[in-house]
Design a protein around this motif. Sequence first.
Motif, PDB file in Angstrom:
ATOM      1  N   SER A  85      18.466 -18.914  48.771  1.00 50.94           N
ATOM      2  CA  SER A  85      17.008 -18.892  48.622  1.00 50.94           C
ATOM      3  C   SER A  85      16.328 -19.065  49.971  1.00 50.94           C
ATOM      4  O   SER A  85      15.346 -18.371  50.286  1.00 50.94           O
ATOM      5  N   ALA A  86      16.849 -19.968  50.810  1.00 49.63           N
ATOM      6  CA  ALA A  86      16.291 -20.162  52.146  1.00 49.63           C
ATOM      7  C   ALA A  86      16.465 -18.904  52.993  1.00 49.63           C
ATOM      8  O   ALA A  86      15.575 -18.533  53.776  1.00 49.63           O
ATOM      9  N   HIS A  87      17.592 -18.253  52.847  1.00 49.07           N
ATOM     10  CA  HIS A  87      17.822 -16.995  53.577  1.00 49.07           C
ATOM     11  C   HIS A  87      16.796 -15.951  53.190  1.00 49.07           C
ATOM     12  O   HIS A  87      16.276 -15.218  54.057  1.00 49.07           O
ATOM     13  N   ARG A  88      16.477 -15.863  51.922  1.00 49.21           N
ATOM     14  CA  ARG A  88      15.482 -14.896  51.445  1.00 49.21           C
ATOM     15  C   ARG A  88      14.100 -15.199  52.014  1.00 49.21           C
ATOM     16  O   ARG A  88      13.261 -14.306  52.129  1.00 49.21           O
ATOM     17  N   GLN A  89      13.880 -16.450  52.399  1.00 57.79           N
ATOM     18  CA  GLN A  89      12.587 -16.856  52.961  1.00 57.79           C
ATOM     19  C   GLN A  89      12.638 -16.971  54.481  1.00 57.79           C
ATOM     20  O   GLN A  89      11.749 -17.557  55.096  1.00 57.79           O
ATOM     21  N   SER A  90      13.714 -16.416  55.091  1.00 60.37           N
ATOM     22  CA  SER A  90      13.895 -16.435  56.551  1.00 60.37           C
ATOM     23  C   SER A  90      13.953 -17.853  57.104  1.00 60.37           C
ATOM     24  O   SER A  90      13.476 -18.123  58.217  1.00 60.37           O
ATOM     25  N   ALA A  91      14.534 -18.758  56.324  1.00 61.98           N
ATOM     26  CA  ALA A  91      14.620 -20.155  56.754  1.00 61.98           C
ATOM     27  C   ALA A  91      16.055 -20.667  56.715  1.00 61.98           C
ATOM     28  O   ALA A  91      16.281 -21.875  56.572  1.00 61.98           O
TER      29      ALA A  91
END
Length: 213
Positions: free
Chosen positions: A34-40
């Motif tokens: 989920s963080a990857h999808r939000q560039s985090a």
Amino acid sequence: MLLVDADPVGGSAILAGYFGGTVPHPGTLVELWSAHRQSALETAVREMPLRLSETASLIPGPAGATQAGGLTDLWPALAVQVRGLSQLGVDVLIDLGRLGHTHLAAPLVRGCDQVLLVLRSDLPSVAAASAADLPDEIPVRLVVVGPGRPYSSSSVASVVKHPVAFELPWAPEEAEVLSHGKPEPKRGRGLTRGLRQAAEQLHATALRELTHV
């Protein structure tokens, strides 16, 4: 050290086993996705792991194959992040689960400095390992659990066609302390000693390879 539980089968031997489900955790690889999808992803990898001790942290794995199947686009990005941690002096240990699983995190395999295949010395284990499709670009070494039950490590290596990194004793009661949170047996510390020696050897090998880069 950072431990990454990327076993697609799920069921953490650390949280559900050793800690008996009593330790809450801030998130799993699903939250990393989920963080990857939000560039985090970089921030999440740094802040999310569960602290196990002063020197070791854990990123728990997915709950099972259904969740693992949705993490495909996380693996290449996570491989970049753990490579960066390694270059900063953090040892990253990844549990990829059993050979041949549909949702094996192959990009993480390709990013490893060392690949260890853990197997018993019995015929079913040796036969499965010898038939496995292992990466050609990364040297694979064996960890033989219970050598001489019934085959020697050298016999296992000759069949599987990979060298033996080290051996671990056959010690099911000691193993259940780590995998199921059982009380430590009154006798026997062979597995603990073997694991400490293996860790020291792996760390030394990684330092030598880093020096040669």
